[in-house]
Design a protein around this motif. Structure first.
Motif, PDB file in Angstrom:
ATOM      1  N   LEU A 274       0.866  -1.309  -0.074  1.00 51.75           N
ATOM      2  CA  LEU A 274      -0.067  -0.022  -0.122  1.00 51.75           C
ATOM      3  C   LEU A 274       0.906   1.418   0.149  1.00 51.75           C
ATOM      4  O   LEU A 274       0.573   2.232  -0.696  1.00 51.75           O
ATOM      5  CB  LEU A 274      -1.041  -0.141   1.107  1.00 51.75           C
ATOM      6  N   LEU A 275       1.916   1.209   0.753  1.00 46.50           N
ATOM      7  CA  LEU A 275       2.821   2.347   0.812  1.00 46.50           C
ATOM      8  C   LEU A 275       3.597   2.739  -0.459  1.00 46.50           C
ATOM      9  O   LEU A 275       4.077   3.733  -0.627  1.00 46.50           O
ATOM     10  CB  LEU A 275       3.775   2.207   2.072  1.00 46.50           C
ATOM     11  N   ALA A 276       3.709   1.596  -1.411  1.00 47.19           N
ATOM     12  CA  ALA A 276       4.321   1.857  -2.610  1.00 47.19           C
ATOM     13  C   ALA A 276       3.714   2.994  -3.403  1.00 47.19           C
ATOM     14  O   ALA A 276       4.406   3.457  -4.399  1.00 47.19           O
ATOM     15  CB  ALA A 276       4.193   0.439  -3.376  1.00 47.19           C
ATOM     16  N   ARG A 277       2.302   3.144  -3.458  1.00 47.84           N
ATOM     17  CA  ARG A 277       1.753   4.066  -3.992  1.00 47.84           C
ATOM     18  C   ARG A 277       1.984   5.587  -3.487  1.00 47.84           C
ATOM     19  O   ARG A 277       1.928   6.374  -4.163  1.00 47.84           O
ATOM     20  CB  ARG A 277       0.213   3.923  -3.941  1.00 47.84           C
ATOM     21  N   ALA A 278       2.557   5.702  -2.359  1.00 46.30           N
ATOM     22  CA  ALA A 278       2.738   6.807  -1.656  1.00 46.30           C
ATOM     23  C   ALA A 278       4.125   7.283  -1.909  1.00 46.30           C
ATOM     24  O   ALA A 278       4.811   8.477  -1.837  1.00 46.30           O
ATOM     25  CB  ALA A 278       2.909   6.760  -0.004  1.00 46.30           C
ATOM     26  N   GLY A 279       5.002   6.547  -2.755  1.00 44.94           N
ATOM     27  CA  GLY A 279       6.260   6.900  -3.469  1.00 44.94           C
ATOM     28  C   GLY A 279       7.361   7.201  -2.345  1.00 44.94           C
ATOM     29  O   GLY A 279       7.657   6.332  -1.403  1.00 44.94           O
ATOM     30  N   ARG A 280       7.473   8.437  -2.186  1.00 43.51           N
ATOM     31  CA  ARG A 280       8.698   8.940  -1.161  1.00 43.51           C
ATOM     32  C   ARG A 280       8.205   8.756   0.276  1.00 43.51           C
ATOM     33  O   ARG A 280       9.179   8.926   1.219  1.00 43.51           O
ATOM     34  CB  ARG A 280       9.236  10.423  -1.515  1.00 43.51           C
ATOM     35  N   LEU A 281       6.911   8.806   0.475  1.00 38.63           N
ATOM     36  CA  LEU A 281       6.518   8.889   1.810  1.00 38.63           C
ATOM     37  C   LEU A 281       6.684   7.217   2.730  1.00 38.63           C
ATOM     38  O   LEU A 281       6.573   7.221   3.738  1.00 38.63           O
ATOM     39  CB  LEU A 281       5.070   8.995   1.871  1.00 38.63           C
ATOM     40  N   ARG A 282       7.058   6.274   1.663  1.00 37.99           N
ATOM     41  CA  ARG A 282       7.044   4.973   2.365  1.00 37.99           C
ATOM     42  C   ARG A 282       8.209   4.852   3.299  1.00 37.99           C
ATOM     43  O   ARG A 282       8.306   4.405   4.629  1.00 37.99           O
ATOM     44  CB  ARG A 282       7.151   3.961   1.250  1.00 37.99           C
ATOM     45  N   LEU A 283       9.486   5.159   3.100  1.00 39.55           N
ATOM     46  CA  LEU A 283      10.762   4.919   4.022  1.00 39.55           C
ATOM     47  C   LEU A 283      10.522   6.107   5.251  1.00 39.55           C
ATOM     48  O   LEU A 283      10.758   5.461   6.369  1.00 39.55           O
ATOM     49  CB  LEU A 283      11.998   5.430   3.307  1.00 39.55           C
ATOM     50  N   PRO A 284       9.726   7.409   5.068  1.00 43.55           N
ATOM     51  CA  PRO A 284       9.742   8.082   6.207  1.00 43.55           C
ATOM     52  C   PRO A 284       8.716   7.272   7.320  1.00 43.55           C
ATOM     53  O   PRO A 284       9.095   7.637   8.707  1.00 43.55           O
ATOM     54  CB  PRO A 284       9.259   9.423   5.659  1.00 43.55           C
ATOM     55  N   LEU A 289       7.886   4.654  12.498  1.00 40.85           N
ATOM     56  CA  LEU A 289       7.308   3.455  13.198  1.00 40.85           C
ATOM     57  C   LEU A 289       8.727   2.739  14.078  1.00 40.85           C
ATOM     58  O   LEU A 289       8.457   2.285  15.167  1.00 40.85           O
ATOM     59  CB  LEU A 289       6.659   2.599  12.192  1.00 40.85           C
ATOM     60  N   LEU A 290       9.515   2.728  13.253  1.00 39.45           N
ATOM     61  CA  LEU A 290      10.838   2.171  13.990  1.00 39.45           C
ATOM     62  C   LEU A 290      11.266   3.010  15.289  1.00 39.45           C
ATOM     63  O   LEU A 290      11.609   2.508  16.101  1.00 39.45           O
ATOM     64  CB  LEU A 290      12.182   2.159  12.899  1.00 39.45           C
ATOM     65  N   ALA A 291      11.274   4.332  15.030  1.00 36.17           N
ATOM     66  CA  ALA A 291      11.493   5.514  16.064  1.00 36.17           C
ATOM     67  C   ALA A 291      10.650   5.335  17.328  1.00 36.17           C
ATOM     68  O   ALA A 291      11.261   5.162  18.438  1.00 36.17           O
ATOM     69  CB  ALA A 291      11.741   6.720  15.577  1.00 36.17           C
ATOM     70  N   ILE A 292       9.298   5.071  16.916  1.00 32.12           N
ATOM     71  CA  ILE A 292       8.262   4.912  18.253  1.00 32.12           C
ATOM     72  C   ILE A 292       8.702   3.646  18.868  1.00 32.12           C
ATOM     73  O   ILE A 292       8.671   3.485  20.081  1.00 32.12           O
ATOM     74  CB  ILE A 292       6.981   4.705  17.440  1.00 32.12           C
ATOM     75  N   LEU A 293       9.196   2.487  18.074  1.00 31.58           N
ATOM     76  CA  LEU A 293       9.274   1.099  18.704  1.00 31.58           C
ATOM     77  C   LEU A 293      10.432   1.161  19.581  1.00 31.58           C
ATOM     78  O   LEU A 293      10.502   0.735  20.635  1.00 31.58           O
ATOM     79  CB  LEU A 293       9.380   0.012  17.462  1.00 31.58           C
ATOM     80  N   SER A 340      19.401  -0.065  12.006  1.00 30.18           N
ATOM     81  CA  SER A 340      18.450   0.338  10.709  1.00 30.18           C
ATOM     82  C   SER A 340      17.872   1.752  10.857  1.00 30.18           C
ATOM     83  O   SER A 340      17.452   2.271   9.863  1.00 30.18           O
ATOM     84  CB  SER A 340      17.079  -0.714  11.042  1.00 30.18           C
ATOM     85  N   LEU A 341      17.583   2.186  12.010  1.00 28.71           N
ATOM     86  CA  LEU A 341      17.363   3.623  12.342  1.00 28.71           C
ATOM     87  C   LEU A 341      18.186   4.451  11.492  1.00 28.71           C
ATOM     88  O   LEU A 341      17.992   5.423  10.910  1.00 28.71           O
ATOM     89  CB  LEU A 341      17.044   3.947  13.701  1.00 28.71           C
ATOM     90  N   VAL A 342      19.517   4.429  11.846  1.00 29.53           N
ATOM     91  CA  VAL A 342      20.418   5.446  11.276  1.00 29.53           C
ATOM     92  C   VAL A 342      20.488   5.253   9.707  1.00 29.53           C
ATOM     93  O   VAL A 342      20.443   6.289   9.177  1.00 29.53           O
ATOM     94  CB  VAL A 342      22.023   5.077  11.835  1.00 29.53           C
ATOM     95  N   TRP A 343      20.572   3.845   9.520  1.00 31.50           N
ATOM     96  CA  TRP A 343      20.492   3.632   7.906  1.00 31.50           C
ATOM     97  C   TRP A 343      19.224   4.193   7.186  1.00 31.50           C
ATOM     98  O   TRP A 343      19.344   4.819   6.067  1.00 31.50           O
ATOM     99  CB  TRP A 343      20.723   2.046   7.602  1.00 31.50           C
ATOM    100  N   LEU A 344      18.156   3.955   7.672  1.00 33.19           N
ATOM    101  CA  LEU A 344      16.855   4.478   7.078  1.00 33.19           C
ATOM    102  C   LEU A 344      16.910   5.921   7.054  1.00 33.19           C
ATOM    103  O   LEU A 344      16.415   6.782   6.256  1.00 33.19           O
ATOM    104  CB  LEU A 344      15.723   3.804   8.010  1.00 33.19           C
ATOM    105  N   LEU A 345      17.333   6.505   8.166  1.00 38.27           N
ATOM    106  CA  LEU A 345      17.103   8.330   8.107  1.00 38.27           C
ATOM    107  C   LEU A 345      18.506   8.624   6.938  1.00 38.27           C
ATOM    108  O   LEU A 345      18.003   9.668   6.325  1.00 38.27           O
ATOM    109  CB  LEU A 345      17.880   8.685   9.564  1.00 38.27           C
ATOM    110  N   ALA A 346      19.400   7.879   6.840  1.00 36.81           N
ATOM    111  CA  ALA A 346      20.478   8.312   5.726  1.00 36.81           C
ATOM    112  C   ALA A 346      19.871   8.006   4.449  1.00 36.81           C
ATOM    113  O   ALA A 346      20.057   8.688   3.321  1.00 36.81           O
ATOM    114  CB  ALA A 346      21.965   7.629   6.085  1.00 36.81           C
TER     115      ALA A 346
END
Length: 424
Positions: A274-284, A289-293, A340-346
């Motif tokens: 579903l997030l694939a349709r959001a384009g660039r919003l998928r990784l943010p 979610l990961l930061a909250i976890l 993963s959190l550092v890598w995703l932010l980058a």
């Protein structure tokens, strides 16, 4: 005499150019990383450095040789293997020339380090000198060297080439597999298989927090697979990877499956599509979610006390106390989450240094809040881990450029110098 002088000048110029073009024997990035890992191993193996001379003992070498045929515990043996995996991984990448030379450097370094530590532990109160630790450490170094040779090699096969180009995401997946499938020993027992899947039938409705936790982790894994493999094939690769990991848990002793883990994988897969349709919003969205976890895991059950506890300023102190198996599993889990959190932010556009500092500040703030949580160990270890992870990402980034080719005049000088040397 003039001709001899010209020959000598041409040969010296060719030698200087060849030395300038030829890469150095050691890669400085991986050399620093290897040195840091050696320091961490020494620190963790000898802390708190309570050295004394035993009153009655045959000596460190005799104690080491006398334990050659002892049988180690499974947990300690596996943990010691995992402890030296990073050393072999980075050591084999440190040497630039020749696979045999790289492997020899990694194995000799691992052997010298583990034997030296075992001999030093003879004088360290609370430590024990054991040859079985040398065996497991050498095995871990060898396995890490194999992994480093595979990931750092130049291969024609597309999957290995993808791993080499995305070394840190591959390392994060290995860390996740490391703590999820521990102790890696399969069982051939139908009763064990039944006990593994029994929670799925008896407790089919998972708690919301458990479902959220597994969903966030599976979404992170999907992002890692998306970076390593072909982005157009992630929708097929993720179910295969998740199915293999869940099936492996059925086979591994002492592991169980929960409805939250299975449903979390399914929910993550649907959200990924579903997030694939959001384009660039998928990784943010995954970063959020990961930061909250991470925040929730560090502050649960949110039952704060009015009396503040102590804060530990000595990094990795808690990881040097207690069971080595539990400590290694905790380290692997934290490495996966924080890395993963550092890598995703980058990945979403934040520069590596600010991304690392942001994660370190998050971990430091939650660690400071833990002084008001009973039965929690509030210390600076996790923030230091985030900084070290940022350094690992910087080291494992593939080189974007190659060494420039020498100018045409220099190439002619090299060729001329070699031709003259051959004639001589």
């Amino acid at each position: 005499a003039a001709e001899a002088l010209l020959r000598d000048c041409a040969g010296r110029r060719a030698l200087r150019i060849m030395r300038a073009v030829r890469p150095p024997l050691f890669d400085s990035r991986y050399l620093v990383a290897t040195a840091a890992i050696v320091a961490v191993i020494v620190y963790g193996s000898l802390y708190p450095f309570g050295f004394r001379v035993p009153m009655h003992g045959a000596g460190p070498l005799q104690a080491l040789l006398a334990s050659w045929n002892e049988r180690p515990g499974r947990g300690d043996f596996l943990s010691n293997i995992l402890l030296y995996l990073p050393l072999g991984f980075f050591a084999v990448l440190t040497v630039r020339r020749g696979l045999g030379r790289r492997a020899l450097f990694a194995l000799v370094l691992g052997a010298l380090l583990c034997i030296s530590i075992e001999l030093a532990q003879y004088y360290d109160a609370g430590r024990q000198t054991a040859a079985t630790d040398v065996y497991s450490n050498l095995l871990g170094t060898a396995i890490g060297a194999i992994a480093g040779a595979v990931i750092g090699g130049d291969f024609a096969w597309a999957p290995l080439r993808a791993l080499s180009a995305n070394r840190f995401p591959a390392l994060l997946l290995v860390a996740w597999i490391g703590y999820r499938l521990y102790p890696y020993v399969p069982a051939i027992d139908l009763h064990k298989y039944w006990h593994t899947v029994q929670p799925l039938l008896l407790h089919p409705r998972p708690a919301l927090y458990d479902l959220f936790r597994h969903t966030a982790v599976w979404l992170t894994i999907a992002a890692l697979l998306d970076a390593i493999g072909d982005q157009r094939r992630t929708w097929r690769l993720f179910p295969v990877f998740a199915g293999a990991a869940l099936f492996a848990k059925v086979l591994i002793v002492t592991t169980t499956l929960s409805a939250a883990e299975v449903l979390g994988a399914a929910v993550a897969y649907l959200l990924w599509l579903l997030l694939a349709r959001a384009g660039r919003l998928r990784l943010p969205a995954i970063v959020l979610l990961l930061a909250i976890l991470v925040t929730v895991q560090r502050l649960e059950p949110f039952q704060f006390s009015g009396v503040a506890g102590s804060f530990g300023w000595i990094p990795f102190r808690s990881l040097t106390q207690g069971s080595i198996g539990i400590d290694v599993m905790s380290f692997l889990e934290k490495f996966f989450l924080y890395g993963s959190l550092v890598w995703l932010l980058a990945r979403i556009g934040v520069r590596l240094v600010p991304a690392t500092i942001l994660v370190a500040l998050l971990l430091l703030a939650t660690a400071w809040a833990q002084i008001y949580l009973p039965h929690r160990s509030a210390e600076i270890t996790d923030a230091v881990m985030a900084l070290l992870i940022g350094g690992v990402i910087a080291v494992l980034r593939p080189e974007t450029g190659r060494r420039p080719m020498p100018a045409a005049s220099d190439r002619r000088a090299v060729a001329g110098g070699l031709r003259i040397a051959g004639e001589d």
